[in-house]
Motif scaffolding. Structure first.
Motif, PDB file in Angstrom:
ATOM      1  N   ASN A  59      30.399 -15.145   5.022  1.00  0.00           N
ATOM      2  CA  ASN A  59      29.690 -14.137   5.835  1.00  0.00           C
ATOM      3  C   ASN A  59      30.070 -12.705   5.468  1.00  0.00           C
ATOM      4  O   ASN A  59      29.563 -11.761   6.053  1.00  0.00           O
ATOM      5  N   LYS A  60      30.986 -12.556   4.530  1.00  0.00           N
ATOM      6  CA  LYS A  60      31.463 -11.200   4.204  1.00  0.00           C
ATOM      7  C   LYS A  60      30.705 -10.621   3.029  1.00  0.00           C
ATOM      8  O   LYS A  60      30.543 -11.285   1.999  1.00  0.00           O
ATOM      9  N   VAL A  61      30.244  -9.393   3.200  1.00  0.00           N
ATOM     10  CA  VAL A  61      29.626  -8.691   2.074  1.00  0.00           C
ATOM     11  C   VAL A  61      30.692  -7.769   1.486  1.00  0.00           C
ATOM     12  O   VAL A  61      31.276  -6.955   2.197  1.00  0.00           O
ATOM     13  N   LEU A  62      30.964  -7.943   0.204  1.00  0.00           N
ATOM     14  CA  LEU A  62      31.939  -7.063  -0.457  1.00  0.00           C
ATOM     15  C   LEU A  62      31.205  -6.329  -1.577  1.00  0.00           C
ATOM     16  O   LEU A  62      30.982  -6.886  -2.653  1.00  0.00           O
ATOM     17  N   HIS A  63      30.795  -5.098  -1.300  1.00  0.00           N
ATOM     18  CA  HIS A  63      29.963  -4.357  -2.250  1.00  0.00           C
ATOM     19  C   HIS A  63      30.626  -4.229  -3.609  1.00  0.00           C
ATOM     20  O   HIS A  63      31.758  -3.751  -3.720  1.00  0.00           O
ATOM     21  N   GLY A  64      29.910  -4.674  -4.626  1.00  0.00           N
ATOM     22  CA  GLY A  64      30.413  -4.579  -6.012  1.00  0.00           C
ATOM     23  C   GLY A  64      31.659  -5.410  -6.214  1.00  0.00           C
ATOM     24  O   GLY A  64      32.321  -5.303  -7.244  1.00  0.00           O
ATOM     25  N   ASP A  65      31.990  -6.214  -5.238  1.00  0.00           N
ATOM     26  CA  ASP A  65      33.216  -7.022  -5.202  1.00  0.00           C
ATOM     27  C   ASP A  65      34.477  -6.191  -5.440  1.00  0.00           C
ATOM     28  O   ASP A  65      35.467  -6.670  -6.011  1.00  0.00           O
ATOM     29  N   GLY A  66      34.413  -4.939  -4.996  1.00  0.00           N
ATOM     30  CA  GLY A  66      35.657  -4.157  -4.956  1.00  0.00           C
ATOM     31  C   GLY A  66      36.089  -3.545  -6.267  1.00  0.00           C
ATOM     32  O   GLY A  66      37.252  -3.165  -6.406  1.00  0.00           O
ATOM     33  N   VAL A  67      35.164  -3.460  -7.217  1.00  0.00           N
ATOM     34  CA  VAL A  67      35.538  -2.792  -8.472  1.00  0.00           C
ATOM     35  C   VAL A  67      34.295  -2.187  -9.117  1.00  0.00           C
ATOM     36  O   VAL A  67      33.197  -2.727  -8.993  1.00  0.00           O
ATOM     37  N   ILE A  68      34.508  -1.049  -9.755  1.00  0.00           N
ATOM     38  CA  ILE A  68      33.421  -0.353 -10.449  1.00  0.00           C
ATOM     39  C   ILE A  68      33.687  -0.480 -11.938  1.00  0.00           C
ATOM     40  O   ILE A  68      34.825  -0.278 -12.367  1.00  0.00           O
ATOM     41  N   ILE A  69      32.679  -0.829 -12.720  1.00  0.00           N
ATOM     42  CA  ILE A  69      32.881  -0.836 -14.172  1.00  0.00           C
ATOM     43  C   ILE A  69      31.783  -0.021 -14.851  1.00  0.00           C
ATOM     44  O   ILE A  69      30.694   0.141 -14.294  1.00  0.00           O
ATOM     45  N   ILE A 112      41.640   1.856 -13.679  1.00  0.00           N
ATOM     46  CA  ILE A 112      42.211   2.534 -12.504  1.00  0.00           C
ATOM     47  C   ILE A 112      42.553   1.462 -11.461  1.00  0.00           C
ATOM     48  O   ILE A 112      41.667   0.754 -10.975  1.00  0.00           O
ATOM     49  N   ASN A 113      43.841   1.334 -11.184  1.00  0.00           N
ATOM     50  CA  ASN A 113      44.326   0.260 -10.306  1.00  0.00           C
ATOM     51  C   ASN A 113      44.582   0.782  -8.898  1.00  0.00           C
ATOM     52  O   ASN A 113      45.321   1.752  -8.717  1.00  0.00           O
ATOM     53  N   ASP A 114      43.970   0.127  -7.921  1.00  0.00           N
ATOM     54  CA  ASP A 114      44.178   0.498  -6.520  1.00  0.00           C
ATOM     55  C   ASP A 114      43.849  -0.761  -5.719  1.00  0.00           C
ATOM     56  O   ASP A 114      42.719  -0.936  -5.263  1.00  0.00           O
ATOM     57  N   SER A 115      44.836  -1.653  -5.572  1.00  0.00           N
ATOM     58  CA  SER A 115      44.495  -2.992  -5.108  1.00  0.00           C
ATOM     59  C   SER A 115      45.661  -3.689  -4.426  1.00  0.00           C
ATOM     60  O   SER A 115      46.818  -3.480  -4.780  1.00  0.00           O
ATOM     61  N   GLY A 116      45.313  -4.555  -3.473  1.00  0.00           N
ATOM     62  CA  GLY A 116      46.318  -5.385  -2.801  1.00  0.00           C
ATOM     63  C   GLY A 116      46.682  -6.620  -3.603  1.00  0.00           C
ATOM     64  O   GLY A 116      47.390  -7.482  -3.097  1.00  0.00           O
ATOM     65  N   GLY A 117      46.169  -6.762  -4.822  1.00  0.00           N
ATOM     66  CA  GLY A 117      46.529  -7.890  -5.692  1.00  0.00           C
ATOM     67  C   GLY A 117      45.548  -9.039  -5.601  1.00  0.00           C
ATOM     68  O   GLY A 117      44.377  -8.851  -5.242  1.00  0.00           O
ATOM     69  N   PHE A 167      39.554   0.364  -3.279  1.00  0.00           N
ATOM     70  CA  PHE A 167      40.412  -0.139  -2.200  1.00  0.00           C
ATOM     71  C   PHE A 167      39.657  -0.257  -0.879  1.00  0.00           C
ATOM     72  O   PHE A 167      40.049  -1.021   0.005  1.00  0.00           O
ATOM     73  N   THR A 168      38.538   0.475  -0.752  1.00  0.00           N
ATOM     74  CA  THR A 168      37.804   0.424   0.528  1.00  0.00           C
ATOM     75  C   THR A 168      37.113  -0.931   0.712  1.00  0.00           C
ATOM     76  O   THR A 168      36.700  -1.271   1.811  1.00  0.00           O
ATOM     77  N   VAL A 169      36.981  -1.706  -0.373  1.00  0.00           N
ATOM     78  CA  VAL A 169      36.350  -3.028  -0.273  1.00  0.00           C
ATOM     79  C   VAL A 169      37.445  -4.098  -0.367  1.00  0.00           C
ATOM     80  O   VAL A 169      38.017  -4.317  -1.437  1.00  0.00           O
ATOM     81  N   ALA A 170      37.772  -4.715   0.756  1.00  0.00           N
ATOM     82  CA  ALA A 170      38.800  -5.773   0.806  1.00  0.00           C
ATOM     83  C   ALA A 170      40.081  -5.360   0.088  1.00  0.00           C
ATOM     84  O   ALA A 170      40.689  -6.158  -0.628  1.00  0.00           O
ATOM     85  N   GLY A 171      40.457  -4.132   0.273  1.00  0.00           N
ATOM     86  CA  GLY A 171      41.714  -3.635  -0.318  1.00  0.00           C
ATOM     87  C   GLY A 171      41.727  -3.710  -1.828  1.00  0.00           C
ATOM     88  O   GLY A 171      42.799  -3.802  -2.435  1.00  0.00           O
ATOM     89  N   GLY A 172      40.536  -3.664  -2.444  1.00  0.00           N
ATOM     90  CA  GLY A 172      40.471  -3.724  -3.917  1.00  0.00           C
ATOM     91  C   GLY A 172      41.042  -5.031  -4.449  1.00  0.00           C
ATOM     92  O   GLY A 172      41.381  -5.125  -5.634  1.00  0.00           O
TER      93      GLY A 172
END
Ligand code: HXC
Length: 514
Positions: free
Chosen positions: A68-78, A127-132, A95-100
């Protein structure tokens, strides 16, 4: 539906996705002094040059209510763009999308742009900005990291790989940056660690802040994981642009040539090195007195500061400088400075950048700390790196070149193409004081005035060995030169070595003392 309407729909979809994790998450991001992922990419590349791909990619996770979750671009831009008008590939975690966090599709986007970068021979900037690893996606996230690490290794030595840590970079995620060539960090923003404060508290019962554990300063000054330190994201992007002005785009290209400007008049090469060899000076002043426009880009400026490495141009051509720094620990080689120099030498060699070595050191650092920290193993890396490097290598012995330090710092014996020495050079097995105490011990001990005798013997030793002429008489040094002849000779040496060709015995690869 008419095309006009379809175009409007596309615009609407784009706008929606480009909102990332929504207004609240963006507000939180900005309140931490961070730009959004898209703003970062736009600030980094040449104006209007960025083209994004996979904007509409969505995750495929189903567990833990993910369906049910929409994660725009799945949290990364390429995408691709240009820097200094040359093409680059880039990804930026949002990081704004599921903590990257990195799920399967997120990883696929990154590996897609990595493949483009390698295939099209352009630098890759991450560019790294993520909860892993995205916890809900389990092994698919781990697989994603594995795919990234494999590509980092494949691309190593073919295209430049740059990692920018602009937020958390936690857990196994740290290993992609660690496999790349240059890591950029920003004060108060970068956080890089394998296990976070909460795990440390649970397992070890210790309280530590993220900043103290793996902040920008920690990685710039203590661990050596970071190569460039900036006070703001803007400054960080400028540093990347500058680095890219010095290095080749791939291992089959030359670095961009720049208009040749002489060193600035304020760096007077004859006045930098003190006559008394116990007096320190800043080796960077010597580099600036040699390179075009005195423009020197130092790498890992804050770590292992007894070794100075970086890029400068000689007659428009980028060279890598490897220099002892007499200002810090008299410029000795130790565990960290050996690692620092060895890795940089290998980078220069992989990318066809000539290496200029400036020597002034009393040798390897003695003591139980260094022995137990593995100075034998680490010290061997620099020997291996110089011996293995086939790019033009020019060494200038400025002052002290004692013992193992003489051999390690780009000596003739490790196949430097040209070795020049200033008249101030002292090339010997060890420093005069130590040497005199050993070889003249009997005379000193039995003298009426041992101190007086020691002084005499030190002087005798200095006269005999602590000069460049013994080495020059054996051909280990090609020329003893005046300091202000250095630039002219370097220009010449690099020019005549440009078609250098050597080959070693056939092998798959060596086994360096990693
Ligand atoms: C899924 C995650 C996530 C993760 C963060 N989020 N990390 N979702 N997997 N790994 C989500 C949060 O649930 C939250 O979602 C949103 O991202 C923002 O996170 P916050 O915690 O609110 O942000 P903040 O307070 O700024 O803290 C950031 C953080 C913290 C320090 C990074 O989120 C954190 O500790 N995350 C876990 C870090 C970690 O241990 N990672 C290692 C995973 S294991 P909502 O929906 O609430 O907004 C690993 C192994 C890989 O990476 C091995 C590869 C070889």
């Amino acid at each position: 539906m008419p095309l006009k309407k379809k175009i409007q729909e596309l615009k609407k979809r784009r706008e929606e996705v480009q909102m990332g994790g929504g207004e609240k998450a963006i507000e939180k991001q900005l309140s931490m002094g961070k730009l959004t992922a898209r703003e970062r990419v736009i600030a980094l590349v040449d104006e209007q040059s960025f083209h994004e791909y996979d904007l509409f990619v969505e995750h495929e996770a189903r567990d833990f209510d993910m369906a049910n979750k929409v994660l725009h671009g799945d949290g990364v831009i390429i995408g691709t763009g240009t820097i200094n008008e040359e093409p680059i590939a880039v990804f930026a975690q949002d990081f704004t999308v599921a903590g990257g966090s990195l799920g399967m599709m997120h990883a696929r986007k990154i590996t897609k742009i990595m493949d483009h970068a390698l295939k099209m021979r352009m630098p890759l900037i991450g560019i790294n900005d993520s909860g892993g690893a995205r916890i809900q996606e389990g092994v698919n996230s781990l697989a994603g990291y594995g795919e990234i690490f494999f590509r980092n290794t494949l691309a190593s030595g073919v295209i430049p790989q740059i990692s920018v840590i602009l937020g958390p970079c936690a857990g196994g995620a740290v290993y992609s940056p660690a496999l790349t060539d240059f890591v950029f960090v920003v004060e108060n923003i970068s956080k890089m660690f394998i296990t976070g404060p909460e795990v440390i508290k649970t397992v070890l019962g210790e309280e530590i802040s993220m900043e103290d554990l793996g902040g920008a300063r920690v990685h710039s000054e203590i661990t050596g994981n970071a190569h460039f330190y900036a006070k703001s994201e803007k400054e960080c992007f400028e540093q990347i642009q500058k680095l890219l002005s010095f290095i080749p785009w791939s291992n089959d290209k030359k670095a961009p040539k720049k208009e040749v400007k002489p060193p600035k008049a304020k760096f007077k090469i004859n006045n930098i090195v003190p006559g008394d060899s116990r007096q320190p000076y800043d080796i960077r002043d010597v580099v600036k007195a040699i390179v075009d426009d005195s423009d020197f880009l130092e790498v890992q400026e804050l770590w292992a500061t007894n070794m100075v490495i970086g890029f400068g141009r000689i007659n428009g051509e980028t060279c890598g400088f490897v220099c002892n720094q007499p200002l810090v620990l008299a410029g000795v080689l130790d565990v960290d400075s050996s690692d620092k120099a060895a890795r940089f030498i290998r980078y220069c060699d992989a990318f066809n950048i000539p290496i200029v070595t400036l020597v002034d050191l009393p040798g390897y650092l003695p003591g139980i700390d260094q022995e137990h920290a593995g100075v034998i193993r680490h010290g061997a890396k620099i020997l291996y790196a110089y011996s293995e490097a086939t790019v033009p290598k020019v060494t200038i012995i400025i002052r002290k070149a004692y013992g193992g330090g003489y051999i390690a710092m780009g000596s003739r014996h490790l196949r430097s193409d040209f070795v020049f020495a200033w008249p101030s050079a002292e090339i010997a097995v060890m420093g005069p004081e130590g040497a005199a105490n050993i070889i003249f011990r009997k005379e000193i001990m039995s003298a009426e005035n041992p101190d007086e005798m020691r002084k005499l013997k030190v002087e005798e030793y200095k006269e005999k060995f602590a000069n460049p002429y013994v080495a020059a008489s054996k051909g280990y040094v090609d020329s003893v030169i005046e300091p202000d002849e250095t630039r002219k000779l370097l220009i010449h040496a690099i020019d005549v070595a440009k078609n250098k060709q050597i080959s070693g015995p056939k092998k798959k690869h060596g086994v360096p003392p990693f």
